[in-house]
Design a protein around this motif. Structure first.
Motif, PDB file in Angstrom:
ATOM      1  N   ASN A  84       6.978   4.504  -1.421  1.00  0.00           N
ATOM      2  CA  ASN A  84       6.881   3.314  -2.264  1.00  0.00           C
ATOM      3  C   ASN A  84       5.431   2.960  -2.574  1.00  0.00           C
ATOM      4  O   ASN A  84       5.096   2.552  -3.689  1.00  0.00           O
ATOM      5  CB  ASN A  84       7.565   2.127  -1.575  1.00  0.00           C
ATOM      6  N   VAL A  85       4.566   3.119  -1.576  1.00  0.00           N
ATOM      7  CA  VAL A  85       3.151   2.785  -1.767  1.00  0.00           C
ATOM      8  C   VAL A  85       2.494   3.748  -2.747  1.00  0.00           C
ATOM      9  O   VAL A  85       1.761   3.337  -3.657  1.00  0.00           O
ATOM     10  CB  VAL A  85       2.415   2.797  -0.408  1.00  0.00           C
ATOM     11  N   VAL A  86       2.746   5.052  -2.569  1.00  0.00           N
ATOM     12  CA  VAL A  86       2.149   6.045  -3.461  1.00  0.00           C
ATOM     13  C   VAL A  86       2.615   5.813  -4.898  1.00  0.00           C
ATOM     14  O   VAL A  86       1.821   5.886  -5.848  1.00  0.00           O
ATOM     15  CB  VAL A  86       2.510   7.472  -3.008  1.00  0.00           C
ATOM     16  N   ALA A  87       3.900   5.518  -5.071  1.00  0.00           N
ATOM     17  CA  ALA A  87       4.437   5.279  -6.413  1.00  0.00           C
ATOM     18  C   ALA A  87       3.739   4.096  -7.075  1.00  0.00           C
ATOM     19  O   ALA A  87       3.451   4.120  -8.285  1.00  0.00           O
ATOM     20  CB  ALA A  87       5.941   5.029  -6.342  1.00  0.00           C
ATOM     21  N   ARG A  88       3.426   3.068  -6.308  1.00  0.00           N
ATOM     22  CA  ARG A  88       2.782   1.882  -6.878  1.00  0.00           C
ATOM     23  C   ARG A  88       1.300   2.116  -7.155  1.00  0.00           C
ATOM     24  O   ARG A  88       0.746   1.566  -8.107  1.00  0.00           O
ATOM     25  CB  ARG A  88       3.017   0.683  -5.959  1.00  0.00           C
ATOM     26  N   LEU A 136      -4.505   7.790  -3.286  1.00  0.00           N
ATOM     27  CA  LEU A 136      -3.393   8.635  -3.713  1.00  0.00           C
ATOM     28  C   LEU A 136      -3.249   9.844  -2.793  1.00  0.00           C
ATOM     29  O   LEU A 136      -2.138  10.190  -2.357  1.00  0.00           O
ATOM     30  CB  LEU A 136      -3.625   9.090  -5.156  1.00  0.00           C
ATOM     31  N   VAL A 137      -4.378  10.476  -2.461  1.00  0.00           N
ATOM     32  CA  VAL A 137      -4.351  11.664  -1.595  1.00  0.00           C
ATOM     33  C   VAL A 137      -3.966  11.290  -0.161  1.00  0.00           C
ATOM     34  O   VAL A 137      -3.136  11.954   0.466  1.00  0.00           O
ATOM     35  CB  VAL A 137      -5.725  12.372  -1.621  1.00  0.00           C
ATOM     36  N   ALA A 138      -4.569  10.217   0.375  1.00  0.00           N
ATOM     37  CA  ALA A 138      -4.352   9.852   1.773  1.00  0.00           C
ATOM     38  C   ALA A 138      -2.908   9.452   2.042  1.00  0.00           C
ATOM     39  O   ALA A 138      -2.274   9.945   2.990  1.00  0.00           O
ATOM     40  CB  ALA A 138      -5.294   8.712   2.161  1.00  0.00           C
ATOM     41  N   TYR A 139      -2.369   8.556   1.224  1.00  0.00           N
ATOM     42  CA  TYR A 139      -0.992   8.121   1.463  1.00  0.00           C
ATOM     43  C   TYR A 139       0.013   9.230   1.161  1.00  0.00           C
ATOM     44  O   TYR A 139       1.048   9.338   1.832  1.00  0.00           O
ATOM     45  CB  TYR A 139      -0.692   6.869   0.642  1.00  0.00           C
ATOM     46  N   SER A 140      -0.282  10.073   0.181  1.00  0.00           N
ATOM     47  CA  SER A 140       0.594  11.215  -0.092  1.00  0.00           C
ATOM     48  C   SER A 140       0.603  12.161   1.105  1.00  0.00           C
ATOM     49  O   SER A 140       1.656  12.663   1.509  1.00  0.00           O
ATOM     50  CB  SER A 140       0.123  11.974  -1.338  1.00  0.00           C
ATOM     51  N   ALA A 141      -0.578  12.410   1.679  1.00  0.00           N
ATOM     52  CA  ALA A 141      -0.675  13.307   2.827  1.00  0.00           C
ATOM     53  C   ALA A 141       0.117  12.769   4.017  1.00  0.00           C
ATOM     54  O   ALA A 141       0.851  13.510   4.686  1.00  0.00           O
ATOM     55  CB  ALA A 141      -2.143  13.507   3.217  1.00  0.00           C
ATOM     56  N   MET A 142      -0.018  11.471   4.284  1.00  0.00           N
ATOM     57  CA  MET A 142       0.705  10.889   5.418  1.00  0.00           C
ATOM     58  C   MET A 142       2.210  10.963   5.200  1.00  0.00           C
ATOM     59  O   MET A 142       2.981  11.248   6.132  1.00  0.00           O
ATOM     60  CB  MET A 142       0.265   9.440   5.638  1.00  0.00           C
ATOM     61  N   GLN A 143       2.646  10.714   3.965  1.00  0.00           N
ATOM     62  CA  GLN A 143       4.078  10.754   3.681  1.00  0.00           C
ATOM     63  C   GLN A 143       4.621  12.167   3.791  1.00  0.00           C
ATOM     64  O   GLN A 143       5.634  12.420   4.424  1.00  0.00           O
ATOM     65  CB  GLN A 143       4.336  10.185   2.281  1.00  0.00           C
ATOM     66  N   VAL A 144       3.917  13.126   3.197  1.00  0.00           N
ATOM     67  CA  VAL A 144       4.375  14.511   3.209  1.00  0.00           C
ATOM     68  C   VAL A 144       4.356  15.079   4.627  1.00  0.00           C
ATOM     69  O   VAL A 144       5.237  15.851   5.014  1.00  0.00           O
ATOM     70  CB  VAL A 144       3.506  15.366   2.265  1.00  0.00           C
ATOM     71  N   GLY A 183       5.775   7.335 -11.069  1.00  0.00           N
ATOM     72  CA  GLY A 183       4.999   7.502  -9.842  1.00  0.00           C
ATOM     73  C   GLY A 183       5.858   8.005  -8.702  1.00  0.00           C
ATOM     74  O   GLY A 183       5.437   8.837  -7.885  1.00  0.00           O
ATOM     75  N   SER A 184       7.097   7.524  -8.634  1.00  0.00           N
ATOM     76  CA  SER A 184       8.032   7.984  -7.618  1.00  0.00           C
ATOM     77  C   SER A 184       8.342   9.461  -7.801  1.00  0.00           C
ATOM     78  O   SER A 184       8.390  10.235  -6.840  1.00  0.00           O
ATOM     79  CB  SER A 184       9.323   7.156  -7.693  1.00  0.00           C
ATOM     80  N   LEU A 185       8.537   9.857  -9.053  1.00  0.00           N
ATOM     81  CA  LEU A 185       8.815  11.264  -9.349  1.00  0.00           C
ATOM     82  C   LEU A 185       7.625  12.141  -8.976  1.00  0.00           C
ATOM     83  O   LEU A 185       7.789  13.245  -8.428  1.00  0.00           O
ATOM     84  CB  LEU A 185       9.143  11.415 -10.833  1.00  0.00           C
ATOM     85  N   LEU A 186       6.414  11.663  -9.244  1.00  0.00           N
ATOM     86  CA  LEU A 186       5.200  12.414  -8.897  1.00  0.00           C
ATOM     87  C   LEU A 186       5.159  12.690  -7.400  1.00  0.00           C
ATOM     88  O   LEU A 186       4.923  13.826  -6.975  1.00  0.00           O
ATOM     89  CB  LEU A 186       3.960  11.627  -9.320  1.00  0.00           C
ATOM     90  N   GLN A 187       5.385  11.659  -6.601  1.00  0.00           N
ATOM     91  CA  GLN A 187       5.340  11.833  -5.153  1.00  0.00           C
ATOM     92  C   GLN A 187       6.441  12.767  -4.679  1.00  0.00           C
ATOM     93  O   GLN A 187       6.239  13.580  -3.766  1.00  0.00           O
ATOM     94  CB  GLN A 187       5.453  10.476  -4.456  1.00  0.00           C
ATOM     95  N   THR A 188       7.622  12.691  -5.284  1.00  0.00           N
ATOM     96  CA  THR A 188       8.727  13.570  -4.899  1.00  0.00           C
ATOM     97  C   THR A 188       8.382  15.031  -5.183  1.00  0.00           C
ATOM     98  O   THR A 188       8.645  15.914  -4.354  1.00  0.00           O
ATOM     99  CB  THR A 188      10.005  13.179  -5.667  1.00  0.00           C
ATOM    100  N   VAL A 189       7.803  15.291  -6.340  1.00  0.00           N
ATOM    101  CA  VAL A 189       7.418  16.663  -6.708  1.00  0.00           C
ATOM    102  C   VAL A 189       6.342  17.190  -5.755  1.00  0.00           C
ATOM    103  O   VAL A 189       6.413  18.336  -5.282  1.00  0.00           O
ATOM    104  CB  VAL A 189       6.935  16.714  -8.167  1.00  0.00           C
ATOM    105  N   ILE A 190       5.335  16.357  -5.468  1.00  0.00           N
ATOM    106  CA  ILE A 190       4.262  16.775  -4.552  1.00  0.00           C
ATOM    107  C   ILE A 190       4.848  17.135  -3.189  1.00  0.00           C
ATOM    108  O   ILE A 190       4.515  18.180  -2.607  1.00  0.00           O
ATOM    109  CB  ILE A 190       3.208  15.661  -4.399  1.00  0.00           C
TER     110      ILE A 190
END
Length: 514
Positions: free
Chosen positions: A324-328, A117-125, A356-363
């Motif tokens: 998409n990956v983080v949301a899943r 969750l942290v790694a893919y979120s970091a790469m996306q952000v 999950g999509s909303l979580l990633q968007t907020v982050i």
């Protein structure tokens, strides 16, 4: 939404589980082509060719980058042998953490879930920083208008979040179109470079093993393996594919092969265009502008202008793929009790993991706003925090994914040994072990050279604080798994099971009813 026992399907594109339709992703949304385009988009080919390659040449001084892509392609192909076989037995949107849980135990799976969750979120952000800067540059160049980088970055956050709520097959079409155009333009450059080489001609010097030497090799390994990130995401979509036991493994090998050959060819084309003896100096001087400088000389300003625009759309495609990956992952964790149950539900109309999509968007929005709030530099200045957002988060994410791949390799071995089928899978397990050791070595190099990766000064706290983010995710995840094992053993036992846990519930209720 209906709950209770499974009923006969009227729509074959849906899955109904014991817990109800809103607890399942929709099946048969992706075939081989759609899945392949979705995972390849994460590799952002144009961003790698324009950004990663000149940095590896100019900063690390590694002329043999084309050979490095070939070697890493072999390592990741070995990894894929065991990983693909595992994908035939475990279909779970939690992918990495589900495999690790099934092989190394639920507590290890809990640790891996948080790292993913942290790694893919970091790469996306992280991509939002460079995307905002590039769009700001386009406004300044073509419209003579100054726009702060964080404005287009936040607009991209909103657009990515909106697409994340939609059907995955629509997302795949968006990603596919952007990716195909992007790759086509890079191939045009490759052919132009080979057709009009520099002073040294069509030299193969970049494939000489002697070019893989020097203190920058470890850092170059880290940069180049980050370029492959995306191929390992195919099991995340297993529950949404047709024939996942075939499609997922097929896509994995196609993705690794394509990325290795495509990047090796493109890196070689850069050395041919500049000359192997000049590629380090030229890359150091031009930086990310190297590709555009070379296309301007060979293909003209119009092609270069189009390439600048595709550079932006390619980054957007990568962001959407990571989103998409983080949301899943969040969906899978919510379904199994690692996150609140709300994350384990899907949108009624689209079947997408909306929470999950909303979580990633907020982050993403919070991080971009935080970096923007510390930016007191004029528009158009690429220094901190714009590029820090990209380099810091990208490096943190790459370290996390590399560790996950290493752990998954060893989990594959444990999984088949526990099942008593190690003898039948021996060559796959040997390949997984070799890949796991190689990936672990790359992760060690990454931590060792992290200060160089993020451009930190010698002795800077960033050298240990940033990789410490992944270390903290491991520690917190393992501790959480241990707490679940002692206090909520029924949740702990479900980690990595996905929809299989629903069937266990149904069987248990049937036994009670009998």
């Amino acid at each position: 939404m209906p709950t209770g026992r499974s009923t006969t399907l009227q729509d074959t594109a849906e899955i109904r589980t014991y817990k109800g339709q809103d607890r399942a992703l929709r099946a048969d949304r992706l075939g081989t082509a759609g899945l392949l385009l979705s995972v390849l988009a994460a590799s952002a080919p144009l961003m790698v060719v324009a950004g990663v390659m000149p940095t590896t040449f100019g900063v690390m001084g590694i002329v043999g980058q084309p050979l490095l892509f070939v070697i890493l392609g072999i390592v990741l192909a070995l990894f894929s042998i065991g990983y693909a076989e595992m994908s035939r037995h475990v279909h779970n949107a939690g992918a990495f953490y589900a495999y690790i849980a099934r092989g190394l135990g639920p507590t290890a799976g809990a640790g891996a879930s948080l790292v993913a969750l942290v790694a893919y979120s970091a790469m996306q952000v992280g991509v939002y920083g460079i995307l905002g800067f590039e769009i700001s540059g386009l406004f300044a160049t073509y419209l003579d208008t100054e726009v702060a980088w964080w404005i287009p970055a936040l607009l991209a956050v909103a657009a990515t979040g909106a697409l994340g709520w939609l059907k995955i097959d629509l997302n795949a079409k968006v990603l596919g179109v952007l990716l195909l155009i992007e790759c086509a333009l890079v191939v045009v450059f490759d052919l132009a470079a080979l057709g009009k080489p520099g002073a040294e001609g069509l030299s193969l010097h970049a494939f000489d093993p002697a070019t893989l030497s020097g203190p920058g090799l470890g850092t170059a390994l880290c940069f180049c393996i980050a370029a492959f990130v995306g191929f390992e995401q195919s099991p995340v979509y297993a529950e949404e594919t047709s024939k996942p036991h075939i499609v997922v493994s097929r896509v994995m090998f196609l993705a690794v092969g394509f990325v290795a050959l495509f990047f090796a060819l493109s890196a070689w084309a850069l050395t041919v265009a500049t000359g192997p003896s000049e590629v380090v100096r030229t890359s150091a001087e031009a930086g990310p502008g190297l590709l555009f400088q070379l296309t301007g000389d060979r293909l003209g300003t119009t092609f270069t202008d189009v390439l600048h625009v595709l550079f932006v759309t390619g980054m957007f495609a990568a962001m959407l793929s990571f989103h998409n990956v983080v949301a899943r992952y969040a969906f899978a964790m919510g379904r199994e009790g690692l996150l609140p149950a709300a994350f384990g539900r899907t949108n009624a109309g689209t079947g997408a993991p909306g929470t999950g999509s909303l979580l990633q968007t907020v982050i993403a929005a919070v991080v971009v706003i935080a970096f923007a709030a510390t930016d007191d530099l004029p528009a158009g200045d690429p220094t901190a925090p714009v590029l820090h957002l990209f380099t810091w988060m990208g490096s943190v994410g790459a370290l996390g994914v590399t560790l996950l791949m290493a752990a998954a390799s060893f989990a594959v071995i444990a999984f088949f040994v526990r099942r008593g089928t190690a003898g039948a899978q021996v060559w796959r397990l040997v390949a997984a072990g070799a890949a796991g050791l190689a990936l672990l070595a790359i992760a060690v190099y990454t931590v060792k050279d992290f200060g160089v990766l993020v451009g930190a000064e010698k002795g800077s706290a960033l050298s240990w604080v940033l990789p410490g983010i992944i270390g903290a995710a491991v520690a917190v995840g393992l501790a959480y798994g241990a707490v679940l094992r002692s206090r909520r053993p029924e949740v702990h036992a479900r980690i990595g099971l996905g929809n299989e846990a629903f069937r266990l519930d149904q069987a248990a209720d049937a036994d009670i009813g009998a």
